[in-house]
Design an enzyme around this catalytic site. Structure first.
Site, PDB file in Angstrom:
ATOM      1  N   ASN A   9       1.063  -1.266   0.253  1.00 42.31           N
ATOM      2  CA  ASN A   9       0.334   0.328   0.141  1.00 42.31           C
ATOM      3  C   ASN A   9       1.239   1.615   0.418  1.00 42.31           C
ATOM      4  O   ASN A   9       1.281   1.792   0.946  1.00 42.31           O
ATOM      5  CB  ASN A   9      -1.228  -0.160   1.552  1.00 42.31           C
ATOM      6  CG  ASN A   9      -1.681   1.265   1.460  1.00 42.31           C
ATOM      7  OD1 ASN A   9      -2.167   2.276   0.161  1.00 42.31           O
ATOM      8  ND2 ASN A   9      -2.531   0.899   2.605  1.00 42.31           N
ATOM      9  N   TRP A  10       0.910   1.863  -0.813  1.00 46.99           N
ATOM     10  CA  TRP A  10       1.731   3.045  -1.010  1.00 46.99           C
ATOM     11  C   TRP A  10       1.334   4.320  -0.166  1.00 46.99           C
ATOM     12  O   TRP A  10       2.083   5.539  -0.344  1.00 46.99           O
ATOM     13  CB  TRP A  10       2.404   3.070  -3.192  1.00 46.99           C
ATOM     14  CG  TRP A  10       2.818   1.969  -3.564  1.00 46.99           C
ATOM     15  CD1 TRP A  10       3.631   1.020  -3.251  1.00 46.99           C
ATOM     16  CD2 TRP A  10       3.424   2.552  -4.703  1.00 46.99           C
ATOM     17  NE1 TRP A  10       4.287   0.314  -4.364  1.00 46.99           N
ATOM     18  CE2 TRP A  10       3.800   1.198  -4.997  1.00 46.99           C
ATOM     19  CE3 TRP A  10       3.631   3.326  -6.150  1.00 46.99           C
ATOM     20  CZ2 TRP A  10       4.916   1.233  -6.116  1.00 46.99           C
ATOM     21  CZ3 TRP A  10       3.973   3.470  -6.988  1.00 46.99           C
ATOM     22  CH2 TRP A  10       4.482   2.284  -7.185  1.00 46.99           C
ATOM     23  N   LYS A  11      -0.444   4.594  -0.319  1.00 45.64           N
ATOM     24  CA  LYS A  11      -1.185   4.879   0.046  1.00 45.64           C
ATOM     25  C   LYS A  11       0.033   6.674  -0.651  1.00 45.64           C
ATOM     26  O   LYS A  11       0.180   6.420  -1.780  1.00 45.64           O
ATOM     27  CB  LYS A  11      -0.344   5.925   1.782  1.00 45.64           C
ATOM     28  CG  LYS A  11      -0.331   4.211   2.991  1.00 45.64           C
ATOM     29  CD  LYS A  11       0.262   5.015   4.171  1.00 45.64           C
ATOM     30  CE  LYS A  11      -0.328   3.616   4.910  1.00 45.64           C
ATOM     31  NZ  LYS A  11      -0.088   3.066   6.391  1.00 45.64           N
ATOM     32  N   HIS A  98      -8.838   1.258   5.524  1.00 47.98           N
ATOM     33  CA  HIS A  98      -8.112   1.399   5.801  1.00 47.98           C
ATOM     34  C   HIS A  98      -8.849   2.131   7.410  1.00 47.98           C
ATOM     35  O   HIS A  98      -9.131   3.116   6.916  1.00 47.98           O
ATOM     36  CB  HIS A  98      -6.999   1.956   4.718  1.00 47.98           C
ATOM     37  CG  HIS A  98      -5.660   1.889   5.687  1.00 47.98           C
ATOM     38  ND1 HIS A  98      -5.345   2.931   6.364  1.00 47.98           N
ATOM     39  CD2 HIS A  98      -4.356   0.375   5.216  1.00 47.98           C
ATOM     40  CE1 HIS A  98      -4.071   2.190   6.767  1.00 47.98           C
ATOM     41  NE2 HIS A  98      -3.455   1.134   6.029  1.00 47.98           N
ATOM     42  N   GLU A 100      -6.792   5.001   7.813  1.00 52.76           N
ATOM     43  CA  GLU A 100      -6.843   5.866   7.503  1.00 52.76           C
ATOM     44  C   GLU A 100      -7.952   6.707   6.700  1.00 52.76           C
ATOM     45  O   GLU A 100      -8.073   7.977   7.396  1.00 52.76           O
ATOM     46  CB  GLU A 100      -5.174   5.837   6.902  1.00 52.76           C
ATOM     47  CG  GLU A 100      -4.252   5.729   7.744  1.00 52.76           C
ATOM     48  CD  GLU A 100      -3.024   5.392   6.825  1.00 52.76           C
ATOM     49  OE1 GLU A 100      -3.155   5.263   6.013  1.00 52.76           O
ATOM     50  OE2 GLU A 100      -2.499   4.717   7.169  1.00 52.76           O
ATOM     51  N   GLU A 170      -5.080  -4.856  10.618  1.00 54.12           N
ATOM     52  CA  GLU A 170      -3.518  -3.765  10.851  1.00 54.12           C
ATOM     53  C   GLU A 170      -4.202  -3.355  12.307  1.00 54.12           C
ATOM     54  O   GLU A 170      -5.038  -2.418  11.957  1.00 54.12           O
ATOM     55  CB  GLU A 170      -4.097  -2.756   9.509  1.00 54.12           C
ATOM     56  CG  GLU A 170      -3.646  -2.984   8.032  1.00 54.12           C
ATOM     57  CD  GLU A 170      -2.802  -1.977   7.062  1.00 54.12           C
ATOM     58  OE1 GLU A 170      -2.093  -2.470   6.671  1.00 54.12           O
ATOM     59  OE2 GLU A 170      -3.937  -1.710   7.474  1.00 54.12           O
ATOM     60  N   GLY A 176       2.665   2.428  10.591  1.00 55.26           N
ATOM     61  CA  GLY A 176       3.797   2.971  10.389  1.00 55.26           C
ATOM     62  C   GLY A 176       4.791   4.198  11.865  1.00 55.26           C
ATOM     63  O   GLY A 176       4.891   4.980  11.643  1.00 55.26           O
ATOM     64  N   SER A 216       3.987  -2.474  10.195  1.00 51.76           N
ATOM     65  CA  SER A 216       5.586  -1.564  10.649  1.00 51.76           C
ATOM     66  C   SER A 216       6.352  -3.289  10.092  1.00 51.76           C
ATOM     67  O   SER A 216       6.686  -3.994  10.521  1.00 51.76           O
ATOM     68  CB  SER A 216       5.654  -1.572  12.331  1.00 51.76           C
ATOM     69  OG  SER A 216       5.345  -0.146  12.437  1.00 51.76           O
ATOM     70  N   GLY A 237       3.396  -0.985   4.056  1.00 48.50           N
ATOM     71  CA  GLY A 237       2.762   0.661   3.875  1.00 48.50           C
ATOM     72  C   GLY A 237       4.319   1.442   3.677  1.00 48.50           C
ATOM     73  O   GLY A 237       5.072   0.728   2.545  1.00 48.50           O
ATOM     74  N   GLY A 238       5.184   1.479   4.694  1.00 45.31           N
ATOM     75  CA  GLY A 238       6.828   2.044   4.612  1.00 45.31           C
ATOM     76  C   GLY A 238       7.632   1.135   3.880  1.00 45.31           C
ATOM     77  O   GLY A 238       8.438   1.313   2.680  1.00 45.31           O
TER      78      GLY A 238
END
Ligand code: 13P
Length: 253
Positions: A9-11, A98, A100, A170, A176, A216, A237-238
């Site tokens: 997930n590149w966000k 998600h 977010e 998640e 993150g 993470s 993510g990251g």
């Protein structure tokens, strides 16, 4: 048996050029390894890069997912992207619910259910995210919170529909933050989710559904997490923004 999935997930990251570079690098690295046949790699770039990603994906080392979809079919919803549009661009998956989106854009279990229905009706596979915030875990309410999310977003589906769903657990406190759930914490929640699915649709169906861990996740902890019996991969993510890190997770099975 169910698929192993590693989804990135590149966000809201990267320019067109940077996206192109990352996918190109990822492609050449994927060409070098031979992944097990039951493992699926998915990348979920922002909307403007989906078509480019899906052009690369035609060469088939990964599939492509969107990060969001409208909760209406079509019409006067300025700025929204419909499930039908995604289907017509040959997008395979879409992240829904998600944390977010839930926290910043008011997405509820009801919205999640509506999006899931539209995606399924258009032949896309929803990746439905659930997870508790820190206060809920500290109050010992994590299992109830996730149960409510799973029931509200998915329990209206029939047995054939639920087989097209991927679930991502998640824990919000792990997203993150560099603070990963321990394999025990993650496994316990994944087993809980699978038991909810089994109660609703039966064990055989529950055993076919991939449940991913997100929060993470990185090359250094992926192996331990993915070794758990109910963890079928990760939503990353990251670490999905760098080809080497993402590959480190993809090859962790
Ligand atoms: P991080 O891997 O950056 O913690 O993000 C996880 C996530 O939210 C994936 O959807």
């Amino acid at each position: 048996m169910r698929k192993h999935i590693v989804a990135g997930n590149w966000k809201m990251n990267k320019s067109f050029e940077e996206a192109d570079e990352l996918i190109d690098e990822l492609m050449s690295k994927l060409e070098e390894v031979s992944l097990p046949r039951d493992e699926q790699v998915i990348i979920c770039p922002p909307f403007p890069f989906l078509e480019m990603a899906s052009d690369y994906a035609n060469d088939s080392y990964f599939m492509v997912g969107a990060q969001n979809v409208a909760d209406h079919e079509s019409g006067a919803y300025t700025g929204e992207v419909s499930a039908r549009m995604l289907a017509s661009c040959e997008i395979d998956y879409c992240i829904v619910g998600h944390s977010e989106r839930r926290a910043y854009y008011g997405e509820t279990d009801q919205t999640v259910a509506a999006k899931v229905d539209l995606l399924l009706a258009n032949g896309l596979k929803p990746i439905v995210c659930v997870g508790e915030v820190l206060e809920e875990r500290e109050a010992g309410r994590q299992f109830d919170v996730v149960k409510t999310q799973v029931e509200g977003g998915l329990f209206h589906l029939d047995a054939e529909q639920i087989k097209n769903i991927v679930i991502a657990y998640e824990p919000v406190w792990a997203i993150g933050t560099g603070k990963t759930a321990t394999p025990e914490q993650a496994q316990e929640m994944h087993a809980h989710i699978r038991s909810l699915l089994a109660n609703r649709w039966g064990k055989e169906v529950a055993d076919e559904i991939s449940i991913l861990y997100g929060g993470s996740c990185k090359p250094s902890n992926a192996k331990e997490l993915f070794a758990c019996p109910d963890i079928d991969g990760g939503l990353i993510g990251g670490a999905s923004l760098k080809a080497d890190d993402f590959m480190g997770i993809i090859t962790a099975f």
